[in-house]
Enzyme design. Structure first.
Site, mmCIF file in Angstrom:
data_model
loop_
_atom_site.group_PDB
_atom_site.id
_atom_site.type_symbol
_atom_site.label_atom_id
_atom_site.label_comp_id
_atom_site.label_asym_id
_atom_site.label_seq_id
_atom_site.Cartn_x
_atom_site.Cartn_y
_atom_site.Cartn_z
ATOM 1 N N LYS A 27 -53.438 28.513 24.814
ATOM 2 C CA LYS A 27 -53.752 29.949 24.852
ATOM 3 C C LYS A 27 -55.260 30.163 24.968
ATOM 4 O O LYS A 27 -55.715 31.070 25.658
ATOM 5 C CB LYS A 27 -53.179 30.642 23.603
ATOM 6 N N GLN A 68 -49.688 32.416 15.389
ATOM 7 C CA GLN A 68 -48.866 31.346 15.964
ATOM 8 C C GLN A 68 -47.694 31.008 15.040
ATOM 9 O O GLN A 68 -47.884 30.791 13.848
ATOM 10 C CB GLN A 68 -49.740 30.101 16.203
ATOM 11 N N ASP A 77 -47.970 40.110 20.891
ATOM 12 C CA ASP A 77 -46.768 39.267 20.929
ATOM 13 C C ASP A 77 -45.509 40.125 21.098
ATOM 14 O O ASP A 77 -44.450 39.631 21.464
ATOM 15 C CB ASP A 77 -46.648 38.469 19.618
#
Ligand code: NDP
Length: 306
Positions: free
Chosen positions: A49, A93, A116
């Site tokens: 990322k 994460q 997200d």
């Protein structure tokens, strides 16, 4: 043989478009990535990322909390990032270490920084067809399907898997595009009978070789979200790639693993981060008043800018 859907190539195109917009408009876009614990797979995903951010011209800030961090500490960090004007998107994460409630942490992310797309409100807005951040993996799958030129409207769409982060938002996105959607899961009685009807089949389960050639029909679009380790230790999806490719034939489409959905998920994260930036700049009163990070969060902040 089936047509291969190249997720790497499509993700590269999308990231180039994002980089172009950011450079052209001289935007200062940033993403905060929070990593709790030292799971090696999570470390790899975070590194990917960060690289995507560099490619797009997005500044990435990384915050590492120890595996023993409490839920309260994680939420405290997230709240500080919510209030930080320099941060446009907040990503935590997953998976989290034991003892941390995924829902509680996801809900702590500001609605304006939920890149997200995991907050309940974000998923709810998706359900009613309102504008919102779209959960990255299903959004990436939609881009892959659209790139085939196959119309979703009116098609039999089967999603295998009903998780909150993939299966459910996937089904909603296909429904929003007027697909006729069936969702399967571990209690589905005759999985093959359902999947064989699919014009568009998305498998998001996490079981290697679950989808075999006798479970698909000729001409189907088969999207493999699964990420598993095969008997040889190599990364593989849920779909028996060679046999299913042969069965769906020249008019069918299939994603490889790796190189299909994975890179598209990350491209959608970049796209959501740019969207978050634009949303925050166009909303008055949002994200104002920077707050310092809590002293005891043991967060490590490092910036990468290209
Ligand atoms: P979950 O474990 O949360 O969900 C798996 C789903 O599969 C559940 O709904 C479960 O049903 C269903 N399931 C399990 N076994 C079967 C079976 N034999 N037949 C039918 N359905 C079954 O996983 P995620 O949704 O988080 O992830 C799914 C896969 O996608 C994983 O391999 C993951 O690594 C991968 N993934 C890949 C991403 C990418 O970017 N490429 C991103 C996210 C995930 P039930 O609800 O009844 O238990």
């Amino acid at each position: 043989m089936a047509n291969i859907l190249d997720g790497n190539a499509l993700a590269k195109q999308i990231k180039e478009q994002i980089a172009e917009q950011i450079a052209r408009d001289k935007l200062e876009v940033s993403l905060a990535v929070v990593l709790v614990g030292d799971d090696p797979a999570s470390r790899i995903y975070v590194n990917h990322k960060k690289r995507d951010c560099e490619q797009c011209g997005i500044t990435s800030h990384e915050y590492i909390l120890p595996a023993e961090a409490t839920q309260a500490q994680v939420i405290e960090l997230v709240q500080a990032l919510n209030g930080d004007d320099e941060v446009n998107g907040v990503l935590i994460q997953q998976p989290f270490p034991m003892g941390i409630d995924v829902v509680a942490v996801n809900e702590a992310v500001s609605a304006f920084k939920d890149v997200d797309g995991f907050r309940a409100e974000t998923v709810g807005r998706l359900a009613i067809g309102a504008e919102t951040f779209k959960s990255c993996t299903p959004a990436g799958v939609m881009e892959l399907i659209k790139s085939t030129g196959v119309q979703i409207s009116g098609k039999e769409c089967v999603v295998v898997g009903r998780s909150n982060i993939v299966g459910k938002p996937m089904a909603l996105m296909l429904l929003n595009e007027s697909g006729t959607v069936t969702v399967c899961h571990s209690r589905t009685r005759d999985l093959a009978e359902v999947t064989r009807r699919a014009d568009i089949l998305v498998s998001a389960v996490g079981v290697a070789n679950l989808i075999t050639a006798d479970m698909v029909k000729e001409g189907a679009v088969v999207i493999d979200v699964g990420m598993n380790r095969g008997g040889d230790g190599k990364l593989c999806g849920d779909v028996e790639f060679a046999a299913v490719s042969a069965k769906i034939g020249d008019s069918g489409w299939i994603t490889p693993v790796p190189g299909g959905v994975g890179p598209m998920t990350r491209a959608m994260l970049m796209s959501n981060t740019l969207a978050a930036f634009r949303m925050q700049r166009s909303s008055s009163g949002v994200c104002q008043g920077s707050r310092a990070l809590p002293d005891d969060a043991e967060g490590e902040r490092s910036s990468h800018r290209v």
